[in-house]
Design a protein around this motif. Structure first.
Motif, PDB file in Angstrom:
ATOM      1  N   GLU A   1     -15.475  67.483 -46.930  1.00 34.17           N
ATOM      2  CA  GLU A   1     -14.978  66.585 -45.884  1.00 34.17           C
ATOM      3  C   GLU A   1     -15.237  67.182 -44.503  1.00 34.17           C
ATOM      4  OE1 GLU A   1     -12.573  63.789 -46.087  1.00 34.17           O
ATOM      5  OE2 GLU A   1     -13.220  63.602 -48.182  1.00 34.17           O
ATOM      6  N   GLU A   2     -15.042  68.502 -44.417  1.00 32.78           N
ATOM      7  CA  GLU A   2     -15.008  69.128 -43.106  1.00 32.78           C
ATOM      8  C   GLU A   2     -16.181  70.062 -42.850  1.00 32.78           C
ATOM      9  OE1 GLU A   2     -10.711  69.612 -41.490  1.00 32.78           O
ATOM     10  OE2 GLU A   2     -11.034  70.951 -43.175  1.00 32.78           O
TER      11      GLU A   2
ATOM     12  N   ARG B   1     -17.534  73.504 -41.336  1.00 29.90           N
ATOM     13  CA  ARG B   1     -16.990  74.837 -41.086  1.00 29.90           C
ATOM     14  C   ARG B   1     -18.056  75.700 -40.440  1.00 29.90           C
ATOM     15  NH1 ARG B   1     -13.202  76.412 -45.660  1.00 29.90           N
ATOM     16  NH2 ARG B   1     -12.606  74.376 -46.471  1.00 29.90           N
TER      17      ARG B   1
ATOM     18  N   GLU C   1      -2.785  84.689 -31.143  1.00 34.91           N
ATOM     19  CA  GLU C   1      -1.951  83.591 -30.644  1.00 34.91           C
ATOM     20  C   GLU C   1      -1.165  83.950 -29.388  1.00 34.91           C
ATOM     21  OE1 GLU C   1       0.199  81.243 -33.575  1.00 34.91           O
ATOM     22  OE2 GLU C   1      -1.107  82.134 -35.091  1.00 34.91           O
ATOM     23  N   GLN C   2      -1.240  85.219 -28.976  1.00 35.83           N
ATOM     24  CA  GLN C   2      -0.584  85.559 -27.711  1.00 35.83           C
ATOM     25  C   GLN C   2      -1.565  85.518 -26.546  1.00 35.83           C
ATOM     26  OE1 GLN C   2       1.464  89.342 -28.142  1.00 35.83           O
ATOM     27  NE2 GLN C   2       2.080  88.763 -30.184  1.00 35.83           N
TER      28      GLN C   2
ATOM     29  N   TYR D   1      -5.305  79.667 -26.458  1.00 33.17           N
ATOM     30  CA  TYR D   1      -4.808  78.347 -26.038  1.00 33.17           C
ATOM     31  C   TYR D   1      -5.896  77.523 -25.373  1.00 33.17           C
ATOM     32  CZ  TYR D   1      -0.532  79.998 -27.805  1.00 33.17           C
ATOM     33  OH  TYR D   1       0.393  80.462 -28.690  1.00 33.17           O
TER      34      TYR D   1
ATOM     35  N   MET E   1      -7.759  76.060 -28.148  1.00 35.09           N
ATOM     36  CA  MET E   1      -6.893  75.067 -28.772  1.00 35.09           C
ATOM     37  C   MET E   1      -6.855  73.792 -27.930  1.00 35.09           C
ATOM     38  SD  MET E   1      -5.039  74.900 -31.437  1.00 35.09           S
ATOM     39  CE  MET E   1      -4.098  76.176 -32.165  1.00 35.09           C
TER      40      MET E   1
ATOM     41  N   GLY F   1      -9.652  71.559 -28.196  1.00 32.22           N
ATOM     42  CA  GLY F   1      -9.791  70.949 -29.519  1.00 32.22           C
ATOM     43  C   GLY F   1     -10.847  71.635 -30.374  1.00 32.22           C
ATOM     44  N   LEU F   2     -11.228  72.858 -30.007  1.00 31.26           N
ATOM     45  CA  LEU F   2     -12.291  73.539 -30.758  1.00 31.26           C
ATOM     46  C   LEU F   2     -11.769  74.269 -31.983  1.00 31.26           C
ATOM     47  CD1 LEU F   2     -14.369  75.025 -27.809  1.00 31.26           C
ATOM     48  CD2 LEU F   2     -15.105  73.261 -29.409  1.00 31.26           C
ATOM     49  N   ILE F   3     -10.489  74.612 -31.946  1.00 31.26           N
ATOM     50  CA  ILE F   3      -9.939  75.327 -33.112  1.00 31.26           C
ATOM     51  C   ILE F   3      -8.625  74.676 -33.557  1.00 31.26           C
ATOM     52  CG2 ILE F   3     -10.960  77.575 -32.575  1.00 31.26           C
ATOM     53  CD1 ILE F   3      -8.159  78.407 -31.492  1.00 31.26           C
ATOM     54  N   ASP F   4      -8.245  74.994 -34.778  1.00 36.23           N
ATOM     55  CA  ASP F   4      -6.927  74.582 -35.284  1.00 36.23           C
ATOM     56  C   ASP F   4      -6.391  75.741 -36.132  1.00 36.23           C
ATOM     57  OD1 ASP F   4      -8.296  74.453 -37.669  1.00 36.23           O
ATOM     58  OD2 ASP F   4      -8.410  72.270 -37.711  1.00 36.23           O
ATOM     59  N   ASP F   5      -5.454  75.470 -37.041  1.00 33.87           N
ATOM     60  CA  ASP F   5      -4.877  76.562 -37.835  1.00 33.87           C
ATOM     61  C   ASP F   5      -5.890  77.255 -38.736  1.00 33.87           C
ATOM     62  OD1 ASP F   5      -2.369  76.043 -36.824  1.00 33.87           O
ATOM     63  OD2 ASP F   5      -1.901  74.572 -38.375  1.00 33.87           O
TER      64      ASP F   5
ATOM     65  N   ASN G   1     -12.781  75.570 -38.847  1.00 31.18           N
ATOM     66  CA  ASN G   1     -13.225  74.240 -39.240  1.00 31.18           C
ATOM     67  C   ASN G   1     -13.320  73.437 -37.954  1.00 31.18           C
ATOM     68  OD1 ASN G   1     -12.586  75.346 -41.672  1.00 31.18           O
ATOM     69  ND2 ASN G   1     -11.106  73.777 -42.285  1.00 31.18           N
TER      70      ASN G   1
END
Lengths: 427, 421
Positions: free
Chosen positions: A253-254, A256, A290-291, A296, A299, A302-306, A326
């Motif tokens: 589906e995705e 990567r 994440e710090q 961010y 994020m 919209g280029l990255i997610d979890d 992904n």
């Protein structure tokens, strides 16, 4: 037997070497019901070409893993069953440089321990049982072939490495494992399962003296050949990558993407490698964790997610950094990672303040990991085989400087040695 | 090894598990409500938002830095299912201050922060809109990426067929199709419902004493006790076996089978649990030993149960040419149990293993909180867990396996076209 105390972390370890060369560590965990044991040989998927007492051997890919499977089978049946009978959970795994056999239990400890030792020490292979195992391992290989993350990972390694066997699946291929014979298995067992090439680690609440005596007695009763002179032969690996970009298609589906930064190994000593490993972990966390503001930024765009992840791998024979995400916008993602890597170099980005926060966090993670006997046994083994002591880690962390962090980041994150691999849906 | 003290803090049932064998202290809050489609998706988004930003730390990076300063404290949320219920849990795990060489009130600050976490959604306003939109995107992507995990996707597809008209088909992590329509106002309302109506429990594990109650009081308060009855779904007998197939370009087929069992009480639940361990739930099980080891029909094969609800699932990775053979062989092993073609020794061995596994769970902080939470929820029974396990015998295994019936077979396999290629 020697006792080593680590008052800062409230731990103690007993170390002993048996006459046949086997190293034994007993790691005390007062109050734990569970006892966890690993019996490990310094022998993994990369050891497919070696010289024993001067004579050279080439064995089929995947043999260390194949051997691991076969060690559970004996003339009178499957040993797995016996562990269950005595109330233990047993397992085993093979990595690039080692094979570990393990069990955990809260009862019949000595029975299970002697079962583990006998299982690992006494090989039993026939042409018939070897042939049957090929079917089982083929299914395992196929299962991984359907896993997009796994496929992309090996594609990335194959674009980075010309010759090093790290690029080959630990389980081998359908064709390589069909070449394995019982003679190969006996040869590898005789060579690499020699006590001088192994370590036994026991974690739990033990009565140490009688336990060491029990192990000593067992090891003393073995008929062991003279210690073989093992020379591992690794192919020469050029500094360059194979190919900067590769695209795979699969029924998924995705989309990567995985980026790999190959770092040319200078085969430095163990402690220098540990410093590099920890420095890179801090550096990557500071830049992409994440710090970080960059996290961010990626994020927000919209280029990255979890699914975004990164890691530095440091082994004796190779080291590299991997990024995975992904995302549909693979080109922009790659460009952004490259841009950020350049932006933080020489810009005063790496600060003492950031490093202090990272160090406090890592010490907390480390202490909470020490709640787990599995973590302790596996990591103690890994660090021991690499030439360090897991329980001295806080001291090494303490000594890492911001200069180490910056220097290693600049050195490792060189985009001339970067590969980009994409896995996308068909069409 | 450890001591459990049950009490109430601000009218909330609280279990304090005192043990000094861990290097950390864990404080956990469990929120239990009925599992309903409208609720689960919202709660997934809500719980993730709650552990990322608070009123005191309106930026994610600042909250993480604060946790890092307190020696890498871990704040996490999780969702799960028990019986007919949906559980949202929040956990804070932090280092015991015995290992800290400075004056730092870690417990006090972590409890204050938990209060902040639980209270923040009541302050959600327009300024949280971008954050909410981002969290929706992340959540949607998480659900979407599960589809590329064949084992997970085919298990979900099997549930869709088996529980066509039943709530059970919705997994505790929510429904992808429902994400888009959720609004920030609805999230805020769901939070208000959770705080007012849910059955809450507090669990603490680590080297603590009664004085921790003073800090726990800061987290959350209620005026009276709220109780939500905890029960399983009613048993539905199987009429006809449902079958469904899908194809993809894959190397290995996924065979998923769903069973329903008429499990009436805690003793039968225990027998069902033991039966599953014998069938496919352990390395010495019939499925593992015979389907994988003896017949080489699968690399992966196992069964798992939802004991409270009486469901059993078998999942296997098999060669596309062997699906039918494997299915028949799997059902053949169930017949073995029904006919009692096994010895008492096997039953005892599996029981011993279950006892060991349970003791091992007690060596993990989260294992202990799970056991104690289950104990809080469980109806009264004259026998303890160990005694109920001890009571399980051959006859009980035969009886419960006869009451277990195949409901659904779902196969994800390679199409014939791919076969030819």
């Amino acid at each position: 037997m020697k006792r080593i105390d680590y008052p800062e972390i409230d731990e103690s370890v007993y170390r002993h070497q048996c006459d046949n060369g086997l190293d034994v560590f007993v790691i005390q965990k007062p109050g734990y019901s569970k006892k966890f044991v690993t019996y490990t040989t310094k022998y993994g998927s990369m050891d497919d070409h070696f010289r024993i007492d001067g004579e050279a051997f080439n064995v089929p890919d995947g043999i260390a893993h194949f051997l691991e499977h076969k060690m559970f089978e004996k003339e009178d049946g499957d040993v797995f069953n016996l562990f269950s009978k005595y109330g233990a959970n047993a397992n085993a795994f093979t990595s690039y440089d080692r094979t570990s056999y393990l069990f955990s239990t809260t009862e019949s400890f000595e029975k299970n321990l002697s079962l583990l030792m006998n299982m690992v020490e006494q090989p039993y292979f026939t042409e018939e049982t070897v042939a049957r195992e090929v079917g089982i391992i083929n299914e395992e290989i196929k299962m991984y072939q359907d896993n997009p993350g796994y496929k992309l990972y090996f594609e990335t390694l194959n674009q980075m490495y010309h010759n090093l066997p790290v690029k080959t699946d630990i389980a081998g291929t359908e064709s390589s494992i069909s070449e394995i014979t019982s003679d190969h298995l006996f040869l590898c067992h005789r060579t690499f399962y020699h006590p001088s090439n192994m370590v036994l680690i026991l974690v739990g609440d033990f009565d140490v003296e009688p336990l060491m005596q029990y192990i000593d007695q067992h090891q003393g009763g073995r008929d062991v050949d003279a210690r073989p002179e093992i020379e591992r032969i690794l192919p020469e690996e050029p500094k360059d990558i194979v190919n900067p970009r590769s695209v795979l298609e699969m029924d998924v589906e995705e989309t990567r993407v995985m980026l790999g930064f190959k770092h040319h190994q200078d085969r430095t000593d163990a402690s220098a490698r540990l410093v590099r490993d920890l420095s890179m972990m801090f550096a990557l966390d500071m830049v992409f964790g994440e710090q970080s503001e960059y996290y961010y930024e990626l994020m927000e765009k919209g280029l990255i997610d979890d699914s975004f992840s990164f890691s530095h791998i440091e082994e004796a024979a190779f080291s590299h950094v991997l990024f995975a995400a992904n995302t549909e916008e693979t080109e922009t993602f790659t460009e952004e990672i490259r841009r950020i890597c350049e932006a933080v170099k020489d810009s005063g980005f790496f600060t003492q303040e950031k490093l202090t926060v990272q160090k406090r966090e890592i010490i907390g993670d480390y202490l909470s990991s020490l709640n787990s006997p599995e973590y302790i046994a596996n990591q103690y083994t890994k660090y021991y085989l690499d030439g360090y002591d897991l329980y001295r880690l806080p001291e090494v962390i303490d000594e890492i400087t911001i200069n180490d962090v910056e220097k290693h980041f600049i050195d490792v994150m060189d985009s001339r040695y970067m590969v980009e691999c994409i896995l996308k849906p068909h069409g | 090894m450890y001591k459990v003290k049950n009490s109430e803090v601000n009218h909330i049932p609280t279990a304090i598990i005192e043990t000094d064998k861990f290097k950390t202290i864990t404080v956990q809050l469990q929120f239990r409500s009925r599992m309903e489609r409208e609720r689960v998706t919202k709660r997934n988004i809500l719980s993730k938002m709650m552990v990322k930003r608070t009123v005191s730390f309106p930026k994610e990076a600042d909250l993480l830095k604060h946790l890092a300063h307190y020696y890498g404290a871990h704040l996490t949320s999780n969702v799960s299912r028990k019986g007919q219920d949906h559980i949202v849990s929040f956990s804070m795990e932090f280092v015991n201050d015995r290992f800290i060489r400075e004056e730092l009130d870690v417990i006090g600050e972590m409890c204050r922060l938990l209060h902040d976490v639980l209270d923040t959604p009541s302050h959600y306003d327009d300024s949280y809109q971008d954050f909410f939109t981002k969290e929706k995107r992340l959540y949607r992507n998480r659900l979407r990426s599960m589809k590329d995990n064949r084992a997970q996707a085919s298990f979900q597809a099997m549930l869709d067929v088996m529980f066509d008209q039943e709530e059970y088909k919705y997994l505790p992590h929510g429904v992808l199709e429902d994400v888009e329509a959720v609004t920030l106002d609805e999230i805020k309302e769901e939070h208000a419902r959770m705080m007012a109506d849910d059955d809450i429990a507090i669990l603490v594990v680590g080297a603590v004493d009664d004085s921790i109650k003073y800090d726990l009081q800061k987290i959350v308060a209620r005026n009276g006790k709220t109780e939500v009855a905890h029960r399983p779904y009613p048993y539905r007998p199987v009429d006809d076996v449902k079958r469904s197939n899908d194809t993809q370009q894959i190397e290995q087929a996924k065979l998923n089978m769903g069973f329903r069992a008429d499990v009436r009480d805690l003793q039968e639940q225990m027998a069902f649990n033991v039966m599953n361990q014998m069938y496919g739930g352990s390395a010495s099980s019939l499925l593992f030993m015979n389907i994988r080891e003896k017949l080489s029909l699968a690399y992966q094969i196992h069964s798992q149960v939802d004991v409270r609800n009486g469901y059993m699932f078998v999942m296997g990775g098999v060669d596309p040419g062997n699906v039918e053979t494997a299915e028949n062989a799997i059902l053949g092993e169930l017949e073995v149990l029904r006919k009692g073609e096994f010895d008492t020794e096997f039953v005892e061995e599996v029981k011993r293993m279950m006892k060991v596994n349970r003791q091992e769970v007690m060596d993990k902080p989260k294992g202990l909180t799970t056991l104690e939470y289950n104990r809080l929820l469980q109806e009264a029974h004259p026998l303890s867990w160990e005694e109920r396990l001890e009571a399980v015998d051959r006859e009980m295994i035969m009886e419960i396996s006869r009451k277990t019936a195949l409901d659904t077979v779902y196969v994800l396999t390679r199409s014939d076209e791919d076969e030819k290629n």
